[in-house]
Design a protein around this motif. Structure first.
Motif, short mmCIF file in Angstrom:
data_model
loop_
_atom_site.label_atom_id
_atom_site.label_comp_id
_atom_site.label_asym_id
_atom_site.label_seq_id
_atom_site.Cartn_x
_atom_site.Cartn_y
_atom_site.Cartn_z
N THR A 1 0.00 -11.09 -5.77
CA THR A 1 -0.52 -10.58 -7.05
C THR A 1 -1.22 -9.25 -6.82
N ILE A 2 -0.99 -8.31 -7.72
CA ILE A 2 -1.62 -7.00 -7.65
C ILE A 2 -2.28 -6.74 -9.00
N ASN A 3 -3.57 -6.43 -8.98
CA ASN A 3 -4.31 -6.16 -10.22
C ASN A 3 -4.85 -4.74 -10.20
N VAL A 4 -4.46 -3.95 -11.17
CA VAL A 4 -4.89 -2.55 -11.25
C VAL A 4 -5.85 -2.43 -12.43
N GLU A 5 -6.98 -1.80 -12.23
CA GLU A 5 -7.95 -1.70 -13.33
C GLU A 5 -8.67 -0.36 -13.34
N ARG B 1 0.83 -1.21 0.00
CA ARG B 1 0.00 0.00 0.00
C ARG B 1 0.86 1.25 0.00
N ASN B 2 1.91 1.21 0.78
CA ASN B 2 2.84 2.34 0.87
C ASN B 2 3.44 2.67 -0.50
N GLU B 3 3.88 1.64 -1.22
CA GLU B 3 4.47 1.88 -2.56
C GLU B 3 3.41 2.35 -3.55
N LEU B 4 2.24 1.75 -3.48
CA LEU B 4 1.16 2.14 -4.40
C LEU B 4 0.78 3.61 -4.19
N GLY C 1 4.62 2.08 -14.74
CA GLY C 1 4.38 0.70 -14.32
C GLY C 1 5.68 -0.04 -14.02
N LYS C 2 6.67 0.16 -14.90
CA LYS C 2 7.97 -0.50 -14.69
C LYS C 2 8.63 0.02 -13.41
N ARG C 3 8.52 1.34 -13.21
CA ARG C 3 9.14 1.91 -12.01
C ARG C 3 8.45 1.39 -10.75
N LEU C 4 7.13 1.28 -10.82
CA LEU C 4 6.37 0.76 -9.66
C LEU C 4 6.79 -0.69 -9.38
N GLU C 5 6.96 -1.46 -10.44
CA GLU C 5 7.37 -2.85 -10.26
C GLU C 5 8.73 -2.91 -9.55
N LYS C 6 9.66 -2.08 -10.02
CA LYS C 6 11.00 -2.08 -9.43
C LYS C 6 10.96 -1.65 -7.96
N ALA C 7 10.16 -0.61 -7.67
CA ALA C 7 10.07 -0.10 -6.29
C ALA C 7 9.47 -1.16 -5.37
#
Lengths: 366, 366
Positions: free
Chosen positions: A77-81, A31-34, A97-103
């Protein structure tokens, strides 16, 4: 009209997700990263007391909805819609999206992680399975034609790079890009069709008939069940079938609209024989003849075909994707059950619109 | 370890999803159809009062979790997710999923619908984007090698049909199946490399150097920034690079590990000239040189390259997927900005591991 679904998944050390308290800690980090990307994030719902996992629903302005699921085995698993109106920029771009994945991977000390390329929902159907059930996204921009025949749903879709594609019951069949398919099926340059008598089972797209007629056979008979498929291909796939579907009978060929099994039985009764029989049917049988399951159907086709072949005749057919080892094995098992005995060789080709390598069989009497 | 995510979407008449009450009716139909497959289905949560939509969470034994979202614009998305233990049968098989899609489409009187092929989560990373950001699922069975260099994340993945694949920062670069890529880039059979002096920018996979050396050039110099990429390719991609990455200097070639921009400047200062310069860098710049955004980097590479070319020299490079019209246009815009003026031709090839057709450029002084 389209929604975007962006899926992330991460493999964590299972020691970090074994208990409910640990999973809540993982959820807190997520949640913090999102929140760095979705600054108005709110928790709508959570199932925290699950024996085997954690599940929560987060949202931003009730527009972007994010589900987060943590499995006790160490999988997250995280699903964004969200809904993406035409002409608007994506809320979660490729780079964000790529940056979020890395973080996320870093904060979670994940063993591995991936962001699955964004899925577009509700737009023209563009996702089809390969022979081994992998997802393929085609660069389809238009639904050119759609109709339902008594046998199947018929669609012609236009792909920017593959041209028009024939889709039957939501499975990809052939595209304008696929001359190599027909040439490999018929063994162009290897087989000699001049003066030969040929029978095609199926082949409603007309491509095989079109290519065979270029090789001066004595006569070709084609048994296709679905009139509407031929009408669609005649109109939208004529770069691969020419004008052969325009007429149903010439001196060189005849197209019979009907169930191939019925006509094969008729030909067998008449003692009719061919130099070549082609199995060019769809993978999933659409015959009306009640002959049980898929493999029984395929064996029935084999048996009848070999009764139609001259002693030095050949049965040519497509097999499956070369990665479908199990299915190819079952196919060959059926060949081995045949009496009299047969022997076979194989060829293969990468078929552009299948996006995979395909295996073809050449079967003769042993 | 893997979870399965199965996505369905349906386009409905927007007149049927405009109000909250209508959306609840759609949700009721969805739940009814889902219960035929998931007989223990329970409603865990719903957001019914949303201005612009409806969202609910359903589950079966807290194991299979299904989210259902109805957008007021007439789009319905259904996401099914569960954990699939190794060796177990999927809860929602290919055929059951197709039947469910058909039943839903019928009950909802949907204008269109699709079941997206099942996504596997948490297993080896297998989803990569094409140049135009379409999802491609590779038949990857093993992560052969993984390391992080100072420049990028390096992975070698094994695909059942494409062989070993080089993945850099989660983007597909080249695979053992891709001789056509190198041959099209170098214009095999068209260009004559005999006795020529050649400079390769990038090319760390070694495939271009390997193929060029077969054509008896006078000398090839290769400028590659990432030592670790070469070590990985030397070990796992030697069907496409042979042994050229074993040695860094022979009479025929030299590999310099460093930033190509620095070395190009050095060569320009020395007045060094080449017959051919190859742009064989990754799509996303990893140079340390601070030269602004992506297109500035590409133009810098162009400018320096042309200063290194003899008057009749050629700059050969890959462009992008042929479906990326906008990106190709931007690329050509950069070429048109060059002084002195240049002219170019293009060639194209379907690259197996890219699963798309790719455009290559041949640029000379105008």
């Amino acid at each position: 009209m389209a929604a975007q679904t962006i899926l992330f998944d991460f493999t964590l050390d299972a020691g970090k997700t074994a208990t409910s308290i640990q999973r809540q800690e993982v959820a807190r980090i997520v949640r913090n990263e999102l929140e760095h990307v979705f600054t108005q994030l709110e928790l709508a719902y959570s199932m925290e007391s699950m024996d085997n996992g954690y599940f929560s629903v987060l949202h931003e302005n009730k527009e972007t909805i994010i589900t987060c699921r943590i499995f006790q085995q160490g999988l997250l698993t995280i699903n964004v819609e969200y809904y993406l109106a035409a002409g608007k920029e994506p809320i979660l771009s490729f780079d964000t999206g790529k940056r979020l994945e890395k973080a996320l991977a870093k904060s979670l000390q994940a063993l591995s992680g991936q962001k699955i390329p964004t899925l577009k929902r509700g737009d023209v159907a563009r996702y089809y399975p390969s022979a081994d059930e992998r997802i393929i996204e085609y660069d389809i921009d238009t639904l050119v034609y759609e109709a339902r025949s008594p046998f199947q749903k018929i669609q012609i879709m236009h792909s920017k790079t593959l041209g028009n594609m024939l889709i039957l019951d939501e499975l990809q069949n052939i595209a304008e890009s696929d001359l190599i398919y027909t040439e490999t099926l018929m063994g162009r340059g290897v087989e000699n069709y001049e003066g030969k008598e040929i029978c095609i089972l199926g082949g409603g797209d007309g491509a095989l008939l079109y290519e065979l007629l270029k090789e001066n056979p004595k006569h070709v008979i084609m048994l296709e069940i679905d009139e509407l498929v031929m009408q669609a291909c005649n109109k939208y796939l004529n770069t691969i079938c020419g004008d052969v579907l325009e007429k149903r009978k010439t001196e060189q060929y005849e197209i019979i609209v009907g169930d191939c099994v019925d006509y094969m039985k008729k030909f067998i009764a008449e003692g009719r024989k061919f130099d070549y029989v082609f199995g060019d049917l769809t993978d999933i049988p659409i015959s009306d003849t009640p002959i049980g399951e898929c493999w029984d159907f395929i064996r029935t086709i084999f048996e009848h075909s070999f009764q139609l072949l001259k002693p030095d005749g050949k049965y040519l057919t497509h097999g499956n994707g070369t990665s479908c080892l199990e299915s190819l094995q079952l196919f060959e098992d059926q060949l081995r059950l045949l009496k009299p005995k047969v022997k076979f060789t194989t060829t293969k080709a990468f078929v552009p619109s299948f996006m995979e390598e395909w295996l073809f069989y050449q079967v003769t009497f042993a």
